[in-house]
Design an enzyme around this catalytic site. Structure first.
Site, PDB file in Angstrom:
ATOM      1  CB  ILE A 192      -1.040  -0.026   1.153  1.00  0.00           C
ATOM      2  CG1 ILE A 192      -2.021  -0.865   1.131  1.00  0.00           C
ATOM      3  CG2 ILE A 192      -1.574   1.472   1.512  1.00  0.00           C
ATOM      4  CD1 ILE A 192      -2.860  -1.353   2.282  1.00  0.00           C
ATOM      5  CE  LYS A 193       2.311   7.548  -3.587  1.00  0.00           C
ATOM      6  NZ  LYS A 193       2.263   8.193  -4.945  1.00  0.00           N
ATOM      7  CB  THR A 194      -1.848   5.339   2.294  1.00  0.00           C
ATOM      8  OG1 THR A 194      -3.003   6.080   2.489  1.00  0.00           O
ATOM      9  CG2 THR A 194      -1.285   4.903   3.693  1.00  0.00           C
TER      10      THR A 194
END
Length: 281
Positions: A192-194
């Site tokens: 995940i990129k967040t």
């Protein structure tokens, strides 16, 4: 034959087995925002990204073609291909809308043909109309199924960004970040990129509630290099698996040196004060 083998091999090129961490660069802003400082001449910036030793680079299909020969370099980063486009981030004076939309511009098969080691898509929550959010979920589930079938990691970029009026000021709310990161993991994201919440204590709770690796997004260019480094250090201390920073790298005084400095923190465990003293950033 298990496609999971392919996923494991490809993801290990981005998140290094030796440290469990990744220093990757988001270089896809031209797709949604057009030309800006740091991407005017993409090949020149890509050369800097390679020189700095980035583990991965997030790019559009067009940039993959423009920089194809550079990405064949012995020291080139792994390719993370952006599969979707959005108008969510467009400035208010540039035909912006109160509620942006996203659409797929490529697919998993095309990403593999371009040499990608992973694919990445947005997953926005917070839309005024619930069916729009539902389509975001369906889009990501579709990509997950294709990625699982073909053995390529799917990195999702979940964010609270649907309706500007509904989410204004709440994008970094730890509860919302914990919600959408867990949703992404449950749908099938491999990583995940967040957003970063702003402090290590609250981000540690996000990390604890998400069973897949999280790479932090850098957001807009910070007011100082120290602010950017503090953000990275806080995320790593909280348990993040690395970074996928864009403007804070490609708009730096020397992107290659900035990547080396970030590697010292992420892979080397160095403190911010040490990095500021020993790197010309």
């Amino acid at each position: 034959m298990s496609a999971q083998c392919g996923k494991n091999v490809r993801l290990s090129r981005i998140i290094k087995k030796s440290t469990g961490k990744s220093v990757s660069v988001a270089f896809d802003h031209g797709l949604d925002d057009g030309p800006m400082l740091g991407n005017i001449h993409p090949r020149e910036t890509m050369e800097k990204i390679i020189e700095g030793g980035a583990d991965g680079v997030l790019i559009s299909p067009g940039c993959a073609r423009i920089c194809n020969d550079l990405l064949c370099d012995d020291n080139a980063p792994s390719v993370i291909l952006r599969l979707d486009w959005t108008n969510t981030f467009r400035a208010p004076d540039e035909l912006n809308y109160e509620e942006g939309r996203n659409i797929l511009i490529s697919d998993v098969e095309s990403a593999l043909a371009l040499g990608a080691d992973a694919v990445l898509t947005f997953m926005f929550i917070g839309y005024e109309h619930s069916e729009v959010e539902a389509r975001e979920i369906a889009k990501n589930a579709e990509i997950c199924r294709a990625a699982a079938r073909l053995g390529i990691p799917h990195i999702m970029e979940p964010m609270a960004r649907g309706n500007a009026k509904r989410t204004a000021g709440r994008e970094m709310d730890p509860k919302l970040i914990a919600l959408h990161t867990r949703m992404a993991a449950e749908i099938g994201a491999d990583a995940i990129k967040t957003d970063y919440t702003g402090d290590a204590v609250s981000y540690a709770k996000v990390i604890d509630g998400c069973p897949v690796p999280i790479l932090i997004a850098g957001g807009p260019k910070t007011s100082s290099v120290k602010e950017s480094l503090d953000m990275v250090k806080g995320a790593i201390d909280a348990g993040a698996s690395g970074i996928l920073l864009g403007r804070n790298v490609v708009q730096a005084k020397d992107p290659a040196e900035m990547i080396r400095a970030l590697r010292a923190i992420v892979h080397g465990g160095e403190e911010v004060d040490y990095v500021l003293k020993h790197f010309d950033i």
